[in-house]
Design a protein around this motif. Structure first.
Motif, short mmCIF file in Angstrom:
data_model
loop_
_atom_site.label_atom_id
_atom_site.label_comp_id
_atom_site.label_asym_id
_atom_site.label_seq_id
_atom_site.Cartn_x
_atom_site.Cartn_y
_atom_site.Cartn_z
N ARG A 254 0.74 -1.08 0.07
CA ARG A 254 0.05 -0.06 0.07
C ARG A 254 1.03 1.32 0.00
NH1 ARG A 254 -3.13 -3.44 -0.86
NH2 ARG A 254 -5.09 -3.80 -0.13
N VAL A 255 0.33 2.48 -0.46
CA VAL A 255 0.78 3.55 -0.38
C VAL A 255 0.88 3.99 1.06
CG1 VAL A 255 0.84 5.84 -0.98
CG2 VAL A 255 0.25 4.33 -2.87
N PRO A 256 2.17 4.49 1.38
CA PRO A 256 2.15 5.15 2.99
C PRO A 256 1.21 6.14 3.44
CG PRO A 256 4.33 4.88 1.92
CD PRO A 256 3.56 4.75 0.89
N ALA A 257 0.65 6.18 4.70
CA ALA A 257 -0.54 6.96 4.75
C ALA A 257 -0.18 8.68 4.87
CB ALA A 257 -0.92 6.54 6.17
N ALA A 258 1.36 8.83 4.76
CA ALA A 258 1.74 10.18 4.69
C ALA A 258 1.45 10.58 3.31
CB ALA A 258 3.18 10.08 5.05
N ASP A 259 1.38 9.84 2.20
CA ASP A 259 0.90 10.05 0.90
C ASP A 259 -0.38 10.07 0.62
OD1 ASP A 259 3.91 10.41 0.82
OD2 ASP A 259 4.31 8.47 0.10
N THR A 260 -1.15 10.02 1.44
CA THR A 260 -2.65 9.67 1.18
C THR A 260 -3.38 10.77 1.60
OG1 THR A 260 -2.93 8.42 2.83
CG2 THR A 260 -2.34 7.22 0.98
#
Length: 524
Positions: A254-260
């Motif tokens: 998954r894409v890191p939460a900081a990049d969402t």
């Protein structure tokens, strides 16, 4: 006749500035393909355009301002040359005012003939310079070409720009003296052009420095801004490298939460990518569950069919061998029952083998000499297909691999049977074993000089129940599972199988690793 008046230096400067700005805007550049490169290029181009516009406007404005000052200075000189209103022509030399004090350095003057507008014989042209003489100045006569260019100015009382040969551009104005001739006075434009040229050089240096600094700053800021996109690209790359086409897939990337963060554009892309990966993971899980149910059904059905098929074959054989007299039709029907039940039993066994291999169960491994396996398999194929020509090409040293002897023998039998079944009589079939290569792999090739595999069918040759043409039909005893079993067994051994075919040459290549045998983890 007055000479044509050349264009003013102001007009030429505006044209040059416009040309430079147009050259900047039209300058061809290799546009980079990456987003980072395009953003940096756009920032640098925008900075360059802004700097060019500011520089051009500043230079044109300064040039216009300095030229207006020069024109006012020229008007003062013309006023002094004409003298006070009503005073009449000055006594003696009408150009004597040039040698008196108060005139700017480089002032030129001439007396024009009132009739023709050209310099008459008595006209005198002088130039004021630093040096010896009264007032620290000297006066010298202008050449005929210079006088002609100077006196060619229109007598309209307005300043004009004239290029004097050898002296450069001058602002010249014609002034009428009460009761006297027409005087032409001029001042050089070199102070104006020199100042503007210096400004242009400074602007070019400052603009170039600014463009370089803007490029470095844009590269740094764009690199920092695109860092989340690079992390997303790495996530997508890891997902693309997963074996998504078969088996159970745990899509945990998954894409890191900081990049969402939905408040930013990159965050919206990251959140959308995570939602897409979630949907893909759910679809892969559903697909795996469906495949598992199908495999379980095939395995259960195969196990259930074994017993009734064996019973059918046994009762058919018992009936045919019984004491009761049966007719030829009945004997033929019993033989067909035995033949079809044997074919169905073979199909069931193949399906069970594929179902076990699909579950990923490891094979029982031991040391296997492929040379001996190939010799045995070709001997069996020669007995089954005497109408074909069978050849062997073996290395001098053993070709030892780690695997299950029965399964590898089945691979060779299936490849040779495929060549025998789908080629006409008289075809030459060659089984070739290569010595282990530097990468530690052994290759086995089964080739024939038959008609070849149709190009449209070649990508599907290893699929289950695949039949390329009419010859690949039940009439030839083919179930369409032989090559599928070959690929499954070779894959279970960590190897690969490929095919290359054209009319007159079909080659199946099996590559197996020569790994050291380990403890058997299971049986297939």
């Amino acid at each position: 006749m007055s000479a044509p008046v050349p264009p003013s230096s102001s007009a030429r400067f505006r044209a040059a500035a416009t040309a430079r700005l147009g050259a900047v805007l039209r300058a061809p550049a290799a546009v980079p393909r990456s987003l980072r490169g395009r953003l940096v290029l756009a920032s640098v181009a925008l900075t360059a355009v802004v700097a060019a516009v500011i520089s051009a406007v500043t230079a044109v404005a300064l040039h216009s301002h300095l030229q207006r000052q020069l024109d006012r200075q020229l008007a003062d000189v013309a006023h002094r040359a004409a003298g006070p209103p009503g005073a009449g022509p000055p006594p003696g030399d009408p150009l004597g005012f040039l040698t008196r004090g108060g005139q700017p350095v480089g002032t030129v003057g001439a007396v024009a003939d009132e009739g023709s507008g050209e310099a008459g014989e008595a006209a005198v042209s002088v130039q004021r310079r630093h040096g010896a003489g009264p007032g620290g100045v000297t006066a010298r006569r202008l050449s005929r070409e210079q006088s002609s260019a100077l006196t060619g100015v229109a007598h309209d009382g307005r300043p004009h720009t004239v290029e004097l040969p050898g002296l450069g551009d001058h602002r010249v104005e014609a002034v009428s003296v009460d009761g006297g001739p027409v005087l032409l006075v001029g001042l050089p434009t070199s102070p104006v052009t020199g100042t503007v040229d210096t400004l242009v050089v400074v602007e070019l240096c400052v603009s170039a420095t600014g463009v370089v600094a803007a490029g470095l700053a844009a590269a740094g800021s764009v690199r920092l801004a695109l860092r989340p996109l690079r992390r997303m690209a790495r996530t997508a790359t890891r997902v693309a490298e997963l074996p998504l086409h078969h088996g159970e897939v745990r899509l945990s990337e998954r894409v890191p939460a900081a990049d969402t963060d939905p408040r930013t554009e990159t965050g919206q892309v990251g959140a959308a990518l995570n939602r897409m990966l979630g949907h893909v993971g759910s679809a892969l899980t559903a697909r795996h569950e469906s495949e598992t149910r199908v495999r379980r059904f095939v395995a259960d059905a195969g196990h259930e069919l074994r017993t009734p098929l064996a019973s059918v074959r046994g009762y058919a054989e018992l009936t045919r061998r019984g004491r009761e007299e049966i007719g030829p039709d009945t004997r033929y029907a019993l033989s067909r029952i035995e033949s079809e039940s044997a074919r169905m039993s073979e199909l069931v066994e193949d399906l069970l083998l594929l179902a076990r291999l699909d579950t990923g169960r490891p094979v029982q491994r031991t040391t296997v000499d492929l040379v001996q396996l190939v010799v045995d398999a070709v001997s069996d194929a020669r007995a089954a297909g005497p109408g074909h020509r069978w050849r062997l090409a073996l290395p001098t040293a053993p070709a030892v691999v780690c695997g299950a002897p029965d399964r590898l023998h089945q691979v060779l039998v299936n490849l040779l049977a495929n060549a025998r079944t789908h080629t006409p009589r008289g075809t030459t079939v060659t089984a070739r074993v290569h010595s282990p290569d530097a990468a530690g792999a052994v290759r086995i090739e089964v080739s024939d000089d038959g008609p070849g595999i149709p190009p449209a069918f070649l990508p599907h040759v290893f699929e289950r129940f695949a039949r390329g043409d009419a010859s690949r039909s039940r009439a030839h005893g083919s179930t369409g599972l032989g090559l599928a079993i070959v690929r499954a067994v070779v894959g279970a051994h960590g190897g690969t199988v490929t095919v290359a075919s054209r009319p007159g040459s079909t080659v199946f290549t099996v590559t197996l690793p020569t790994a050291a045998p380990g403890p058997p983890a299971g049986l297939v």
